[in-house]
Design an enzyme around this catalytic site. Sequence first.
Site, mmCIF file in Angstrom:
data_model
loop_
_atom_site.group_PDB
_atom_site.id
_atom_site.type_symbol
_atom_site.label_atom_id
_atom_site.label_comp_id
_atom_site.label_asym_id
_atom_site.label_seq_id
_atom_site.Cartn_x
_atom_site.Cartn_y
_atom_site.Cartn_z
ATOM 1 N N GLY A 48 0.724 -1.256 -0.200
ATOM 2 C CA GLY A 48 0.007 0.160 -0.151
ATOM 3 C C GLY A 48 0.839 1.290 0.154
ATOM 4 O O GLY A 48 0.871 2.294 0.852
ATOM 5 N N PHE A 74 -2.421 -0.616 -5.891
ATOM 6 C CA PHE A 74 -3.270 -0.686 -6.829
ATOM 7 C C PHE A 74 -3.683 0.355 -7.603
ATOM 8 O O PHE A 74 -4.586 1.104 -6.927
ATOM 9 C CB PHE A 74 -4.526 -1.276 -6.093
ATOM 10 C CG PHE A 74 -5.291 -2.521 -6.791
ATOM 11 C CD1 PHE A 74 -4.914 -2.761 -8.151
ATOM 12 C CD2 PHE A 74 -6.495 -2.949 -6.468
ATOM 13 C CE1 PHE A 74 -5.491 -4.147 -8.855
ATOM 14 C CE2 PHE A 74 -7.365 -4.015 -7.223
ATOM 15 C CZ PHE A 74 -6.842 -4.316 -8.401
ATOM 16 N N GLU A 75 -3.278 0.949 -8.576
ATOM 17 C CA GLU A 75 -3.139 2.157 -9.306
ATOM 18 C C GLU A 75 -3.605 1.954 -10.635
ATOM 19 O O GLU A 75 -3.101 0.948 -11.390
ATOM 20 C CB GLU A 75 -2.060 3.094 -8.922
ATOM 21 C CG GLU A 75 -1.963 3.242 -7.519
ATOM 22 C CD GLU A 75 -2.891 4.049 -6.785
ATOM 23 O OE1 GLU A 75 -3.707 4.689 -7.331
ATOM 24 O OE2 GLU A 75 -2.761 3.860 -5.271
ATOM 25 N N TYR A 235 -16.084 5.109 14.042
ATOM 26 C CA TYR A 235 -14.976 4.499 13.689
ATOM 27 C C TYR A 235 -14.623 3.410 14.935
ATOM 28 O O TYR A 235 -14.661 2.197 14.670
ATOM 29 C CB TYR A 235 -13.841 5.478 13.451
ATOM 30 C CG TYR A 235 -12.596 4.917 12.800
ATOM 31 C CD1 TYR A 235 -12.591 5.244 11.672
ATOM 32 C CD2 TYR A 235 -11.879 3.977 13.578
ATOM 33 C CE1 TYR A 235 -11.338 4.732 10.862
ATOM 34 C CE2 TYR A 235 -10.629 3.511 12.704
ATOM 35 C CZ TYR A 235 -10.388 3.959 11.431
ATOM 36 O OH TYR A 235 -9.532 3.231 10.755
ATOM 37 N N LEU A 273 -5.981 11.843 9.469
ATOM 38 C CA LEU A 273 -5.561 12.869 8.447
ATOM 39 C C LEU A 273 -6.306 12.733 7.154
ATOM 40 O O LEU A 273 -6.620 11.426 6.743
ATOM 41 C CB LEU A 273 -3.883 12.559 7.908
ATOM 42 C CG LEU A 273 -2.929 13.262 9.097
ATOM 43 C CD1 LEU A 273 -1.519 13.066 8.675
ATOM 44 C CD2 LEU A 273 -3.109 14.923 9.053
HETATM 45 P P1 NAD Z 1 -4.767 5.741 1.262
HETATM 46 O O1 NAD Z 1 -6.265 5.482 0.634
HETATM 47 O O2 NAD Z 1 -4.222 6.819 1.161
HETATM 48 O O3 NAD Z 1 -3.917 4.371 0.932
HETATM 49 C C1 NAD Z 1 -4.151 2.907 0.507
HETATM 50 C C2 NAD Z 1 -3.005 2.393 -0.285
HETATM 51 O O4 NAD Z 1 -3.665 0.964 -0.372
HETATM 52 C C3 NAD Z 1 -2.901 2.732 -1.537
HETATM 53 O O5 NAD Z 1 -1.330 2.622 -1.733
HETATM 54 C C4 NAD Z 1 -3.750 1.791 -2.497
HETATM 55 O O6 NAD Z 1 -2.903 1.666 -3.830
HETATM 56 C C5 NAD Z 1 -3.361 0.664 -1.585
HETATM 57 N N1 NAD Z 1 -4.331 -0.338 -2.188
HETATM 58 C C6 NAD Z 1 -5.579 -0.487 -1.878
HETATM 59 N N2 NAD Z 1 -6.179 -1.855 -2.118
HETATM 60 C C7 NAD Z 1 -4.892 -2.314 -2.694
HETATM 61 C C8 NAD Z 1 -5.059 -3.630 -3.077
HETATM 62 N N3 NAD Z 1 -6.046 -4.414 -3.380
HETATM 63 N N4 NAD Z 1 -3.746 -3.897 -3.581
HETATM 64 C C9 NAD Z 1 -2.671 -3.363 -3.623
HETATM 65 N N5 NAD Z 1 -2.764 -2.042 -2.836
HETATM 66 C C10 NAD Z 1 -4.052 -1.533 -2.695
HETATM 67 O O7 NAD Z 1 -5.296 5.214 2.885
HETATM 68 P P2 NAD Z 1 -4.485 5.785 4.092
HETATM 69 O O8 NAD Z 1 -5.302 6.418 5.021
HETATM 70 O O9 NAD Z 1 -2.918 6.204 4.014
HETATM 71 O O10 NAD Z 1 -4.477 4.147 5.075
HETATM 72 C C11 NAD Z 1 -3.395 3.060 5.156
HETATM 73 C C12 NAD Z 1 -3.790 2.840 6.505
HETATM 74 O O11 NAD Z 1 -3.565 3.906 7.647
HETATM 75 C C13 NAD Z 1 -5.019 2.039 6.706
HETATM 76 O O12 NAD Z 1 -4.823 0.881 7.451
HETATM 77 C C14 NAD Z 1 -5.763 3.064 7.429
HETATM 78 O O13 NAD Z 1 -6.756 2.538 8.354
HETATM 79 C C15 NAD Z 1 -4.679 3.454 8.342
HETATM 80 N N6 NAD Z 1 -4.909 4.892 9.091
HETATM 81 C C16 NAD Z 1 -5.390 6.044 8.310
HETATM 82 C C17 NAD Z 1 -5.471 7.302 9.089
HETATM 83 C C18 NAD Z 1 -6.167 8.474 8.365
HETATM 84 O O14 NAD Z 1 -6.680 9.446 9.051
HETATM 85 N N7 NAD Z 1 -5.908 8.445 7.160
HETATM 86 C C19 NAD Z 1 -5.437 7.153 10.535
HETATM 87 C C20 NAD Z 1 -4.813 6.163 11.041
HETATM 88 C C21 NAD Z 1 -4.614 4.845 10.435
#
Ligand code: NAD
Length: 394
Positions: A48, A74-75, A235, A273
């Site tokens: 990811g 996954f882009e 959440y 964020l």
């Molecule tokens: P994001 O949507 O920015 O990133 C998701 C990533 O997953 C991307 O790189 C995407 O290409 C990849 N992805 C999705 N489906 C895929 C698949 N099937 N195969 C390969 N790659 C795939 O999300 P984010 O907010 O950075 O979240 C990342 C983690 O951080 C998550 O577990 C989320 O719960 C956690 N998190 C997010 C926050 C927030 O506020 N954004 C806070 C705390 C924790």
Amino acid sequence: MIIKPKVRGFICINAHPQGCAAHVQEQIDYTRAQGEVEGGPKNVLVIGCSTGYGLASRITAAYGSGAKTLGLCFEKPPTERKTASAGYYNTAAFHAAAEKDGLYARTINGDAFSNDIKAEAIAAIKEDLGKVDLVVYSLASPRRTDPNTGETYNSVLKPIGEGYTAKNLNTDTMKISDMTVEPATDEEINNTVKVMGGEDWEMWMSALAEADVLAEGAKTVSYTYLGDKLTWPIYGHATIGKAKEDLDRAAAAIAERFADKNVSANVAVLKALVTQASSAIPVMPLYMAILFKVMKAKGTHEGCIEQLQRLFTECVYSNSPRLDSDNRYRVDDLELDPATQAEVEAIWPEVTEENLMSLTDYKTYNENFLRLFGFGFDGVDYEAETSPLVSHNF
Ligand code: NAD
């Protein structure tokens, strides 16, 4: 083509290649300015890797520790007539920067939940890295196909037990109104755990161990959000929170299973964020707009890259990591500071459509949202004719 943001609901359906590159460069510059992460990783797998916290993890590993990074995402690539997804442009820009800076980078674009992509990643590790010493699990996805049964599961964002009514900002219409979400059924809860719980993280770690590509003493982290009272109903104490609880189980299971290799597995709790994943969660945009206002006033506001810098230096590569009683790394300490939460809770009931801009920092929220897609960067000419194609593909 002239590339201007095309926002549809909580998503922007296009992206700007030079803007995304500027976003990546800004994060690289930040990491470089912090200096070397002492004892940091050398060979890193980021599952990811293309946006949000995963991209920041990759940049921190590469530019804070000189690590070789293998990324999975996954882009959508660009065509002559359509822009790529932001994550594609981010990754292309990361590759261009890494090449210029003499850093190894390889990315596999495909479904990380599948067995094929796991096998492809393992082959790439064997070919180029030998073994990995850090595995970052940062997937955010609304669905997952179980590779062993072929069944596809969809996650839901719903409360558990009873319905929930809360104030919600519709970022499309800028209307604030009460929104009611019905409670999830047991099946919906189980499906959400199947998508966002720890099963796939465990499958990754097992596949890597079986292929003998995990270094002795390797570390693995998976990301979660806990939040406080305002966000718990949608959440922390809701379907997504249930799925995230399953990460704690998985972390313990991974550490126990690979104890002979001294593998450490931890959940890391990060701050709320604006990312593509979080902007889709009801209540969160308004909560974040208030939170940013309060944290900026206190001088404690951070973005993904600042969070990752602290995760590496204060937790994963620290001799005295900040761990809670559940063995989780805590980097949400500034967000959950009681004084900060008290201020957010005091503002929450007062916000109306009329005072949104003064009581909250919706401006920053919206700017950050557009920046995810490469819009709003100084030095990028958004009026210029721009090709959606990029030179560094992967
Ligand atoms: P994001 O949507 O920015 O990133 C998701 C990533 O997953 C991307 O790189 C995407 O290409 C990849 N992805 C999705 N489906 C895929 C698949 N099937 N195969 C390969 N790659 C795939 O999300 P984010 O907010 O950075 O979240 C990342 C983690 O951080 C998550 O577990 C989320 O719960 C956690 N998190 C997010 C926050 C927030 O506020 N954004 C806070 C705390 C924790």
